[in-house]
Write a protein that holds these residues in place. Structure first.
Motif, mmCIF file in Angstrom:
data_model
loop_
_atom_site.group_PDB
_atom_site.id
_atom_site.type_symbol
_atom_site.label_atom_id
_atom_site.label_comp_id
_atom_site.label_asym_id
_atom_site.label_seq_id
_atom_site.Cartn_x
_atom_site.Cartn_y
_atom_site.Cartn_z
ATOM 1 N N ARG A 100 0.854 -1.195 0.000
ATOM 2 C CA ARG A 100 0.000 0.000 0.000
ATOM 3 C C ARG A 100 0.882 1.234 0.000
ATOM 4 N N PRO A 101 0.410 2.317 -0.625
ATOM 5 C CA PRO A 101 1.194 3.545 -0.586
ATOM 6 C C PRO A 101 1.219 4.143 0.824
ATOM 7 N N LYS A 102 2.292 4.874 1.108
ATOM 8 C CA LYS A 102 2.361 5.562 2.410
ATOM 9 C C LYS A 102 1.608 6.878 2.279
ATOM 10 N N VAL A 103 0.400 6.918 2.768
ATOM 11 C CA VAL A 103 -0.397 8.139 2.624
ATOM 12 C C VAL A 103 -0.527 8.842 3.967
ATOM 13 N N GLN A 104 -0.870 10.137 3.891
ATOM 14 C CA GLN A 104 -0.957 10.932 5.124
ATOM 15 C C GLN A 104 -1.968 10.358 6.112
ATOM 16 N N SER A 105 -3.097 9.860 5.582
ATOM 17 C CA SER A 105 -4.116 9.373 6.522
ATOM 18 C C SER A 105 -3.548 8.213 7.354
ATOM 19 N N ALA A 106 -2.753 7.336 6.711
ATOM 20 C CA ALA A 106 -2.170 6.219 7.474
ATOM 21 C C ALA A 106 -1.122 6.744 8.449
ATOM 22 N N LYS A 107 -0.402 7.767 8.021
ATOM 23 C CA LYS A 107 0.627 8.345 8.894
ATOM 24 C C LYS A 107 -0.014 8.795 10.210
ATOM 25 N N TYR A 108 -1.170 9.460 10.101
ATOM 26 C CA TYR A 108 -1.789 9.975 11.321
ATOM 27 C C TYR A 108 -2.668 8.946 12.021
ATOM 28 N N PHE A 109 -3.533 8.251 11.272
ATOM 29 C CA PHE A 109 -4.463 7.323 11.939
ATOM 30 C C PHE A 109 -3.749 6.117 12.514
ATOM 31 N N SER A 110 -2.758 5.594 11.756
ATOM 32 C CA SER A 110 -2.182 4.327 12.227
ATOM 33 C C SER A 110 -0.685 4.465 12.490
ATOM 34 N N TYR A 111 -0.287 5.630 13.004
ATOM 35 C CA TYR A 111 1.114 5.852 13.377
ATOM 36 C C TYR A 111 2.047 5.351 12.274
ATOM 37 N N GLY A 112 1.751 5.766 11.045
ATOM 38 C CA GLY A 112 2.625 5.398 9.934
ATOM 39 C C GLY A 112 2.530 3.928 9.565
ATOM 40 N N GLY A 113 1.336 3.376 9.582
ATOM 41 C CA GLY A 113 1.156 2.014 9.045
ATOM 42 C C GLY A 113 1.247 0.911 10.078
ATOM 43 N N LYS A 114 0.797 1.187 11.321
ATOM 44 C CA LYS A 114 0.836 0.116 12.330
ATOM 45 C C LYS A 114 -0.514 -0.600 12.437
ATOM 46 N N ALA A 115 -1.289 -0.544 11.342
ATOM 47 C CA ALA A 115 -2.574 -1.252 11.367
ATOM 48 C C ALA A 115 -2.553 -2.310 10.273
ATOM 49 N N MET A 116 -3.578 -2.347 9.405
ATOM 50 C CA MET A 116 -3.569 -3.360 8.351
ATOM 51 C C MET A 116 -3.866 -2.801 6.962
ATOM 52 N N ALA A 117 -5.033 -2.124 6.828
ATOM 53 C CA ALA A 117 -5.518 -1.788 5.482
ATOM 54 C C ALA A 117 -4.551 -0.882 4.717
ATOM 55 N N PHE A 118 -3.861 0.034 5.416
ATOM 56 C CA PHE A 118 -2.926 0.924 4.727
ATOM 57 C C PHE A 118 -1.485 0.649 5.140
ATOM 58 N N THR A 119 -1.220 -0.609 5.485
ATOM 59 C CA THR A 119 0.123 -0.972 5.943
ATOM 60 C C THR A 119 0.890 -1.658 4.816
ATOM 61 N N GLN A 120 2.169 -1.348 4.722
ATOM 62 C CA GLN A 120 3.004 -1.937 3.674
ATOM 63 C C GLN A 120 3.026 -3.457 3.809
ATOM 64 N N TYR A 121 3.211 -4.090 2.664
ATOM 65 C CA TYR A 121 3.286 -5.554 2.637
ATOM 66 C C TYR A 121 4.499 -6.009 3.443
ATOM 67 N N GLY A 122 4.329 -7.043 4.250
ATOM 68 C CA GLY A 122 5.474 -7.533 5.024
ATOM 69 C C GLY A 122 4.995 -8.252 6.262
ATOM 70 N N ARG A 233 -6.897 18.697 9.677
ATOM 71 C CA ARG A 233 -8.042 17.897 10.127
ATOM 72 C C ARG A 233 -7.619 16.480 10.501
ATOM 73 N N LEU A 234 -6.675 15.911 9.716
ATOM 74 C CA LEU A 234 -6.198 14.552 10.024
ATOM 75 C C LEU A 234 -5.553 14.497 11.399
ATOM 76 N N LYS A 235 -4.737 15.529 11.707
ATOM 77 C CA LYS A 235 -4.045 15.553 13.003
ATOM 78 C C LYS A 235 -5.077 15.611 14.119
ATOM 79 N N LYS A 236 -6.089 16.477 13.918
ATOM 80 C CA LYS A 236 -7.078 16.682 14.976
ATOM 81 C C LYS A 236 -7.889 15.397 15.222
ATOM 82 N N VAL A 237 -8.383 14.819 14.133
ATOM 83 C CA VAL A 237 -9.272 13.665 14.330
ATOM 84 C C VAL A 237 -8.484 12.436 14.795
ATOM 85 N N SER A 238 -7.230 12.283 14.325
ATOM 86 C CA SER A 238 -6.504 11.095 14.781
ATOM 87 C C SER A 238 -6.120 11.245 16.246
ATOM 88 N N SER A 239 -5.784 12.458 16.685
ATOM 89 C CA SER A 239 -5.453 12.550 18.117
ATOM 90 C C SER A 239 -6.728 12.356 18.945
#
Ligand code: HEM
Length: 505
Positions: A100-122, A233-239
């Motif tokens: 998956r691409p590293k997108v801003q929403s994943a950066k904020y919502f999932s601390y840079g890809g620590k979830a699943m749907a927007f996390t890099q393959y591995g 908005r991403l920063k606000k809602v993710s925090s």
């Protein structure tokens, strides 16, 4: 006038120069990307996407082909719009396009890809996917949650019965959203989130922001300017979401809202029990310890993936039933012949409802919840169908376009006609590339079983217990069908309808 001519010549030369050097069909080695529209400097083709990107890309593909390339800012993006091409990218070359691409929403919502749907393959992604399947999404776990579904759908029928008795109109979009929220909250958290008033607005805002085309993802040098205001908005809602889950973890650790009576553990409970333990205990090279960030990221992801998707799918299927009274009557006939009119539908009846299954397939064909799937990213250079596709290209699969292609679905492709699946044995598991609303391959939707059983049960119950009319004498063909693009593709306006109770009990 000679000055004007000179100016035009200069401008023309400049444009050709820019076109030549930024065209996606060329690169330094002369290797070719698939054909596509000429990009503008800086934005590439983003300006061509409009409010409904899947539709714009559908029309562009008619001109440039079923494997097309566009530039999203500086990011080469392959847009695939046929089953054969989808098979090439999602089966033959599945592993190359499984990231998956590293997108801003994943950066904020999932601390840079620590979830699943927007996390890099591995291996991290693999472990989280395994956990979610093991604890909530496998067939046996989905079965465990049947009592939750039964109770929540029972409450839905009760509330619709009250509306019917009062001769009023119901907002079906809201009613269905509420059932799905309750069902999924109980699966994920073992409790309703109804009393947590901040939660739903945060989730709604997060869903919206995860779905938008954020310029900062494609033109990184503009990111600090935050021209669309999305970063703020991403920063606000993710925090907000992270604080929310921090409180939930605290409460849980203090023994508040524990839910140990059930025969199964909810997902949050499982995740908190893994806190401070190694992520892959058997893998010595992976001494990754599960922390709060991981749990929060995973919970945000699961909520985003499950709340709205099934709701949207049901909303569209019911819209089509209301728009096609013939199909509604045929479905009610099937329900009567299998169940009668003296009792409500049970989950054990569902496998016998073949027509309902066709209705669901037909609705997902015309209204795929994720019309472009979730963007994939390639992890190495690859040649597909003679085209060179560089590492870190994005892949969008236009299932919306495939669902409307007369070459696949014959001349009545735009028509809602469930009977087309009578002779055409197509299932939704991702083997039949003409119908892949849940994706397929490594990144295919792990929640498909849960989604389908919820869809079947709710649709069956609503069609079996009630007859339906549109409000204010509206005719079926006047029903608004406008879509709203986001992480899912819901109706732009809520679906309203008037129920009449029809069971003899
Ligand atoms: C991914 C569809 C419901 C969890 C996806 C993808 C699609 C999809 C198209 C992306 C596939 C790809 O990138 O190739 C749907 C539809 C649903 C639904 C149509 C409802 C009708 C659910 C539910 C869950 C869920 C109920 C439960 C938690 C996920 C997750 C991913 C995903 C975690 C990311 C998988 C990964 O990246 O490895 N879904 N989904 N989905 N879905 Fe669903």
């Amino acid at each position: 006038s000679s000055t004007l001519t000179l100016l035009f010549v200069l401008l023309g030369t400049l444009c050709s120069f820019i076109y030549f050097f930024s065209s996606p069909n060329r690169n330094k080695n002369g290797r070719k990307l698939p054909p596509g529209p000429a990009p503008l400097p800086i934005v590439g083709n983003i300006h061509m996407l409009g409010d409904l990107p899947h539709q714009s890309l559908h029309y562009l593909a008619k001109k440039y082909g079923l494997i097309m390339s566009i530039m999203l800012g500086k990011v080469p993006t392959i847009v695939v719009s046929s089953p054969e091409a989808a098979e090439l990218f999602l089966k033959v070359h599945d592993v190359v396009f499984a990231s998956r691409p590293k997108v801003q929403s994943a950066k904020y919502f999932s601390y840079g890809g620590k979830a699943m749907a927007f996390t890099q393959y591995g291996s991290y992604w693999r472990t989280v996917r395994k956990w979610s399947i093991l604890h909530i999404l496998s067939a046996s776990k989905v079965e465990c949650f049947a009592p939750i579904r039964k109770a929540e759908v029972g409450l839905l029928v009760e509330s619709v019965r009250k509306v019917a008795a009062a001769g009023e109109t119901i907002n079906l979009s809201q009613a269905v959203a509420k059932v799905l929220e309750e069902m999924m909250s109980k699966v994920l958290f073992g409790r309703s989130m109804d009393d947590k008033i901040d939660f739903k607005p945060l989730v709604n805002e997060a869903m919206h922001l995860a779905g938008v085309f954020n310029l900062s993802d494609y033109v990184p040098f503009l990111a600090p300017l935050d021209l669309q205001g999305f970063t703020r908005r991403l920063k606000k809602v993710s925090s907000g979401l992270h604080d929310f889950f921090d409180k939930m973890i605290d409460e849980y650790q203090q023994g508040i809202n524990m839910d140990d009576q059930k025969p199964y553990r909810n997902f949050f409970q499982v995740m908190v029990s893994l806190l401070d333990t190694p992520m892959n205990p058997n893998d010595e090279d992976q001494p990754y310890i599960v922390g709060r960030e991981n749990i929060k990221a995973i919970m945000v992801d699961m909520v985003a993936a499950s709340f709205d998707t099934t709701t949207t799918a049901i909303e569209w299927a019911f819209t089509e039933l209301l728009r096609h009274p013939r199909v509604m009557v045929a479905l009610q006939k099937e329900l009567e012949s299998v169940i009668g009119r003296n009792r409500m539908v049970e989950e054990s009846d569902l496998p016998k409802l073949a027509y309902l299954d066709m209705v669901i397939k037909e609705s997902l064909r015309l209204h795929p919840v994720a019309p472009l799937l979730v963007p994939h990213e390639s992890t190495e250079d690859v040649t597909v169908n003679g085209y060179f596709i560089p590492k870190k290209s994005r892949l969008l699969v236009n299932t919306w376009s495939m669902g409307r292609n007369p070459k696949i679905w014959s001349s009545n492709a735009e028509e809602f006609f469930p009977e087309r699946f009578k002779d055409r044995k197509i299932d939704l598991r991702g083997h039949d590339f003409e119908l892949i609303p849940f994706g397929t391959g490594r990144r295919g939707c792990p929640g498909m079983q849960l989604a389908l059983i919820s869809m079947r049960l709710i649709l069956a119950q609503l069609a079996h217990c009630f007859d339906w009319e549109l409000p204010d004498g509206m005719l079926p063909n006047e029903l608004d069908m406008t879509e709203k693009f986001g992480l899912s593709l819901p109706r732009a306006n809520h679906l309203l309808a008037k129920p009449t109770y029809r069971l003899i009990a």
